[in-house]
Design a protein around this motif. Structure first.
Motif, PDB file in Angstrom:
ATOM      1  N   LEU A 107      66.734  21.275  25.560  1.00 11.03           N
ATOM      2  CA  LEU A 107      67.842  20.734  24.780  1.00 11.03           C
ATOM      3  C   LEU A 107      67.435  19.485  24.012  1.00 11.03           C
ATOM      4  O   LEU A 107      67.808  19.304  22.847  1.00 11.03           O
ATOM      5  CB  LEU A 107      69.034  20.433  25.698  1.00 11.03           C
ATOM      6  N   ALA A 108      66.680  18.610  24.658  1.00 12.07           N
ATOM      7  CA  ALA A 108      66.215  17.373  24.006  1.00 12.07           C
ATOM      8  C   ALA A 108      65.301  17.696  22.837  1.00 12.07           C
ATOM      9  O   ALA A 108      65.384  17.064  21.760  1.00 12.07           O
ATOM     10  CB  ALA A 108      65.517  16.479  25.008  1.00 12.07           C
ATOM     11  N   MET A 109      64.434  18.685  22.994  1.00 10.02           N
ATOM     12  CA  MET A 109      63.516  19.054  21.908  1.00 10.02           C
ATOM     13  C   MET A 109      64.301  19.671  20.737  1.00 10.02           C
ATOM     14  O   MET A 109      63.991  19.398  19.576  1.00 10.02           O
ATOM     15  CB  MET A 109      62.455  20.018  22.418  1.00 10.02           C
ATOM     16  N   ARG A 110      65.308  20.478  21.052  1.00 13.56           N
ATOM     17  CA  ARG A 110      66.126  21.059  19.992  1.00 13.56           C
ATOM     18  C   ARG A 110      66.897  19.965  19.247  1.00 13.56           C
ATOM     19  O   ARG A 110      67.025  20.006  18.029  1.00 13.56           O
ATOM     20  CB  ARG A 110      67.104  22.076  20.541  1.00 13.56           C
ATOM     21  N   ALA A 111      67.410  18.995  19.996  1.00 16.67           N
ATOM     22  CA  ALA A 111      68.162  17.901  19.382  1.00 16.67           C
ATOM     23  C   ALA A 111      67.268  17.058  18.496  1.00 16.67           C
ATOM     24  O   ALA A 111      67.713  16.515  17.475  1.00 16.67           O
ATOM     25  CB  ALA A 111      68.793  17.028  20.470  1.00 16.67           C
ATOM     26  N   ALA A 112      65.985  16.957  18.838  1.00 17.75           N
ATOM     27  CA  ALA A 112      65.045  16.176  18.040  1.00 17.75           C
ATOM     28  C   ALA A 112      64.476  16.988  16.888  1.00 17.75           C
ATOM     29  O   ALA A 112      63.683  16.477  16.097  1.00 17.75           O
ATOM     30  CB  ALA A 112      63.920  15.651  18.941  1.00 17.75           C
ATOM     31  N   GLY A 113      64.837  18.258  16.790  1.00 11.18           N
ATOM     32  CA  GLY A 113      64.330  19.107  15.704  1.00 11.18           C
ATOM     33  C   GLY A 113      62.960  19.666  15.957  1.00 11.18           C
ATOM     34  O   GLY A 113      62.243  20.033  15.017  1.00 11.18           O
TER      35      GLY A 113
END
Length: 64
Positions: free
Chosen positions: A55-61
């Protein structure tokens, strides 16, 4: 009867020690239960951490 324990007395009477066998089985079952519970907790923790990182990686693009 001097110095005889309950287990020795049961053996002499020919009854064996079914109580001890039951205790040993219950200990084994308890240990296996704890092993399974701890393993499942570890798997769940790894899954939760991986999901949060995803989720954190997706939020960071950073998702592909």
């Amino acid at each position: 009867m001097h110095g005889l324990t309950a287990l020795e007395l049961a053996r002499r009477r020919g009854r064996g020690v079914p109580l001890m066998a039951r205790i040993l089985r219950s200990r084994l079952a308890a240990r296996l239960g704890w092993l399974l519970a701890l393993w499942l907790a570890g798997v769940a923790t790894v899954f939760a951490c991986a999901s949060l990182m995803r989720l954190a990686m997706r939020a960071a693009g950073l998702a592909s």
